[in-house]
Design a protein around this motif. Structure first.
Motif, short mmCIF file in Angstrom:
data_model
loop_
_atom_site.label_atom_id
_atom_site.label_comp_id
_atom_site.label_asym_id
_atom_site.label_seq_id
_atom_site.Cartn_x
_atom_site.Cartn_y
_atom_site.Cartn_z
N ASP A 1 19.11 9.78 11.57
CA ASP A 1 18.30 9.73 12.79
C ASP A 1 18.02 11.17 13.23
N GLY A 2 16.75 11.55 13.23
CA GLY A 2 16.40 12.93 13.58
C GLY A 2 15.96 13.11 15.02
N SER A 3 16.17 12.08 15.85
CA SER A 3 15.71 12.17 17.24
C SER A 3 16.37 13.31 18.01
N PHE A 4 17.57 13.73 17.55
CA PHE A 4 18.27 14.81 18.26
C PHE A 4 17.49 16.12 18.17
N ALA A 5 16.65 16.26 17.15
CA ALA A 5 15.92 17.52 16.95
C ALA A 5 14.59 17.56 17.68
N ALA A 6 14.17 16.45 18.29
CA ALA A 6 12.87 16.41 18.98
C ALA A 6 12.93 17.21 20.29
N ALA B 1 0.85 -1.18 0.00
CA ALA B 1 0.00 0.00 0.00
C ALA B 1 0.89 1.24 0.00
N GLU B 2 0.51 2.25 -0.76
CA GLU B 2 1.33 3.45 -0.86
C GLU B 2 1.55 4.10 0.50
N ASP B 3 0.54 4.05 1.36
CA ASP B 3 0.65 4.66 2.68
C ASP B 3 1.67 3.95 3.58
N ASP B 4 2.08 2.75 3.18
CA ASP B 4 3.06 2.01 3.98
C ASP B 4 4.47 2.60 3.86
N ILE B 5 4.71 3.40 2.83
CA ILE B 5 6.04 3.94 2.57
C ILE B 5 6.15 5.36 3.12
N ASP B 6 7.08 5.58 4.03
CA ASP B 6 7.35 6.91 4.56
C ASP B 6 7.90 7.79 3.43
N PRO B 7 7.28 8.95 3.15
CA PRO B 7 7.76 9.82 2.06
C PRO B 7 9.22 10.23 2.19
N THR B 8 9.81 10.12 3.39
CA THR B 8 11.21 10.45 3.57
C THR B 8 12.09 9.58 2.68
#
Length: 274
Positions: A172-177, A98-105
């Protein structure tokens, strides 16, 4: 008409769909050249070997893979062309999702797929089947000697392909949270929701323009004027003939056999465990 950047085939079971690939996007950023301001001459860079000091023509430059110990492995054009990579000319369907299964990132670039010759009918078959099942084809493809995952989906009567980054290419973008200690009140959220509702609407890309590019182009045109791009030539078409019905029947039988074999293996393992 734009020039195709790749020619190959989509492997849909045992059905082969000859296709050409066209870039679906083009960046229209403002392009500047480095020049000498006194006379407008372009600043040029030479390709010079740091060992012998000679200027090397581009056609004679090879690829070098440097090992951790400093040794250099030289790879020329023939080496790269002989890579044992089946996806160089074959788009291999590995799964339907399903297209929604793929993260646009994951998405990198978008391409149009055009069927060649007798590949038109199986192309339409794949397109309509994806529409009916509300699925997309997850594929593997190699473009310019780089293999990538990609998503093939129907859009506006044709098939488009989005090449994807590999998982280890996503940072990994967790540093920006923000810290979990930062909270907002219900009143603040309600106010933000009101603002969002005020600007809510359907996305219309034609309603937006690149103001910076327009301003620079206006400035340039006022001084000199624009220039037209040269026309591009179309490559000749080549295609192979496929027996669509027979190939589909064989594909279904092969899939059933794989499933049956897998079930038998699973049953044998269960019997041994008992």
């Amino acid at each position: 008409m734009p020039r195709s950047i790749w020619k190959g085939a989509i492997s849909f079971g045992l059905v082969t769909i000859p296709v050409k690939l066209f870039s679906a996007t083009e960046e229209k950023d403002v392009s500047f050249r480095q020049v000498h301001p006194e006379d407008g001459g372009r600043i040029k860079y030479k390709r010079v070997c740091d060992k012998c000091g000679k200027e090397i023509p581009y056609a004679e430059i090879a690829k070098g893979y440097e090992m951790p110990d400093g040794r250099m492995v030289i790879l020329d054009a023939e080496d790269m062309a002989s890579l044992p990579l089946p996806t160089m000319k074959q788009v291999e369907v590995v799964q339907f999702v399903a297209e929604d299964d793929i993260d646009p990132t994951y998405f990198a670039r978008t391409y149009f797929l055009e069927a060649e010759g007798p590949g038109v009918k199986p192309y339409v078959l794949l397109r309509d089947a994806l529409l009916k099942t509300n699925r997309c084809a997850l594929v593997k493809v190699a473009i310019r000697s780089r293999e990538a995952l990609a998503l093939v989906r129907p859009k506006d009567g044709l098939l488009v392909m989005h090449t994807m980054l590999w998982p280890d290419e996503l940072r990994d973008g967790s540093f920006a949270a923000p810290s979990a200690d930062i909270t907002v009140s219900d009143g603040e959220i309600a106010m933000a929701q009101n603002f969002i509702d005020a600007l809510a609407g359907d996305f219309d890309p034609e309603a937006y323009t690149d103001s910076y590019r327009q301003a620079v182009e206006t400035l340039v045109e006022s001084k000199l004027g624009g220039a037209e791009l040269p026309a591009e030539e179309e490559e000749p078409q080549e295609a192979e003939v496929v027996d669509l019905v027979a190939a589909l029947r064989a594909s279904v039988e092969a899939a059933k056999k794989r499933r049956s074999d897998a079930e038998e293996k699973a049953g044998a393992k269960t019997d041994k465990a008992v």
